[in-house]
Design an enzyme around this catalytic site. Structure first.
Site, PDB file in Angstrom:
ATOM      1  N   HIS A   1       0.852  -1.068   0.034  1.00 46.19           N
ATOM      2  CA  HIS A   1      -0.005  -0.025   0.152  1.00 46.19           C
ATOM      3  C   HIS A   1       0.952   1.366  -0.040  1.00 46.19           C
ATOM      4  O   HIS A   1       2.171   1.105   0.518  1.00 46.19           O
ATOM      5  CB  HIS A   1      -1.034  -0.069   0.909  1.00 46.19           C
ATOM      6  CG  HIS A   1      -2.021   1.016   1.019  1.00 46.19           C
ATOM      7  ND1 HIS A   1      -1.687   2.471   1.424  1.00 46.19           N
ATOM      8  CD2 HIS A   1      -3.347   0.868   0.477  1.00 46.19           C
ATOM      9  CE1 HIS A   1      -2.942   2.916   1.307  1.00 46.19           C
ATOM     10  NE2 HIS A   1      -3.669   2.125   0.887  1.00 46.19           N
TER      11      HIS A   1
ATOM     12  N   GLU B   1      -3.569   2.876  -7.366  1.00 43.64           N
ATOM     13  CA  GLU B   1      -3.753   4.015  -6.389  1.00 43.64           C
ATOM     14  C   GLU B   1      -2.866   5.314  -6.525  1.00 43.64           C
ATOM     15  O   GLU B   1      -1.643   5.081  -6.120  1.00 43.64           O
ATOM     16  CB  GLU B   1      -4.159   3.803  -5.110  1.00 43.64           C
ATOM     17  CG  GLU B   1      -5.145   2.699  -4.675  1.00 43.64           C
ATOM     18  CD  GLU B   1      -5.378   2.734  -3.252  1.00 43.64           C
ATOM     19  OE1 GLU B   1      -6.428   2.373  -3.010  1.00 43.64           O
ATOM     20  OE2 GLU B   1      -4.337   2.687  -2.507  1.00 43.64           O
TER      21      GLU B   1
END
Ligand code: G3P
Length: 219
Positions: free
Chosen positions: A91, A139
C-alpha cells in the site's frame, strides 16, 4: 457486480469495537446484495472481525518475516491463523521493495491467501502483475484520502493499468482507488476496465456506511 474492497486503515472510527461494527455492516450488505465485499480491518482487530463475519477479511499489510525469532513483525502464517483470507501488499502508506512483494505473493499462494498488490503508476502495475497476485490495485498516492476520484482525475492511469496487467496475465483482476466515494465513481471504474475499487475514507468516515456501500454497488 463490481468488487468493493474496503481498507479500514486506522481511522478513529474503527478503533476497537468500531472495526467490528463496520465489518458487520459490510457483511450485511454483501449478504443482502450478493456483492463481493472484501474488508481489511486494523491488524489488531483482524482475528476478532474474522471470527464474526462471512466476507473475506484481509490484513492491511504483512512482513516478509519467517515464523520464529522476529519481533513486532506479522508473518503471513499468523494472518492465516487469525482467520484472514488475504493480504494487502505494498500500500502507498506501507511501501515495500520488489523482492519482498514477490516473496509475499508467492508465499501467500502457498498458504492459500489471496493478494491485493497496490501500485502507484502504470509501470509498477505491470511489474506487480508479473508476480500473478489475485488483484492489482492502482492508486495514485496524491489522490488518496481526497474527494475527487482517480476515475475522474486520471482515468488513463486506470485504463492503461488494466491494459498492461491483462497483457501480462488475464487472471489478475484490477481494482482502482483514491478518492472513490460514489456509485458513479465505481461505474466509471468498471467502464475503464477495472473489476472493482479499493477505497477507505468514503466508507470508514461516512455517517451512514451502509447507505454509501449500497450507492457504490448501484443499489
Ligand atoms: O486503500 C485505499 C486507499 O488508499 C484509498 O483511500 O480514502 O482515498 O478511499 P481513500
Amino acid at each position: 457486480m463490481p468488487i468493493i474492497a474496503v481498507n479500514f486503515k486506522v481511522y478513529p472510527q474503527v478503533m476497537g469495537a468500531g472495526a467490528l461494527r463496520l465489518a458487520k455492516i459490510c457483511d450485511e450488505v454483501a449478504s443482502k446484495t450478493g456483492a463481493q465485499i472484501i474488508i481489511a480491518p486494523p491488524m489488531t482487530e483482524l482475528s476478532r472481525v474474522a471470527a464474526e463475519v462471512d466476507i473475506p477479511v484481509f490484513a492491511q499489510h504483512a512482513d516478509p518475516a519467517r515464523v520464529g525469532s522476529s519481533t513486532g513483525h506479522v508473518p503471513l502464517e499468523f494472518i492465516r491463523e487469525s482467520g484472514g483470507s488475504g493480504v494487502i501488499i505494498n500500500h502507498s502508506e506501507h511501501r515495500m521493495g520488489m523482492a519482498d512483494i514477490e516473496f509475499l505473493v508467492k508465499k501467500s499462494k502457498y498458504l492459500s491467501l489471496e493478494t491485493i498488490v497496490c501500485t502507484n503508476n502504470v509501470p509498477v502495475s505491470a511489474a506487480a502483475a508479473a508476480f500473478n497476485p489475485n488483484y492489482v490495485a492502482i492508486e495514485p498516492p496524491e489522490l488518496i484520502g481526497g474527494d475527487i476520484s482517480v476515475t475522474s482525475v486520471d482515468p488513463s492511469i486506470v485504463s492503461n493499468s488494466v491494459k498492461e496487467v491483462k497483457r501480462i496475465s488475464s487472471d489478475v483482476a484490477v481494482l482502482c482507488g483514491a478518492g472513490v466515494k460514489k456509485g458513479e465513481d465505481v461505474k466509471k471504474a468498471v467502464e475503464l476496465g477495472a473489476e472493482g475499487v479499493l477505497l477507505a475514507s468514503g466508507v470508514v468516515k461516512a455517517e451512514d456506511p451502509k447507505e454509501v456501500l449500497l450507492d457504490l454497488l448501484g443499489c
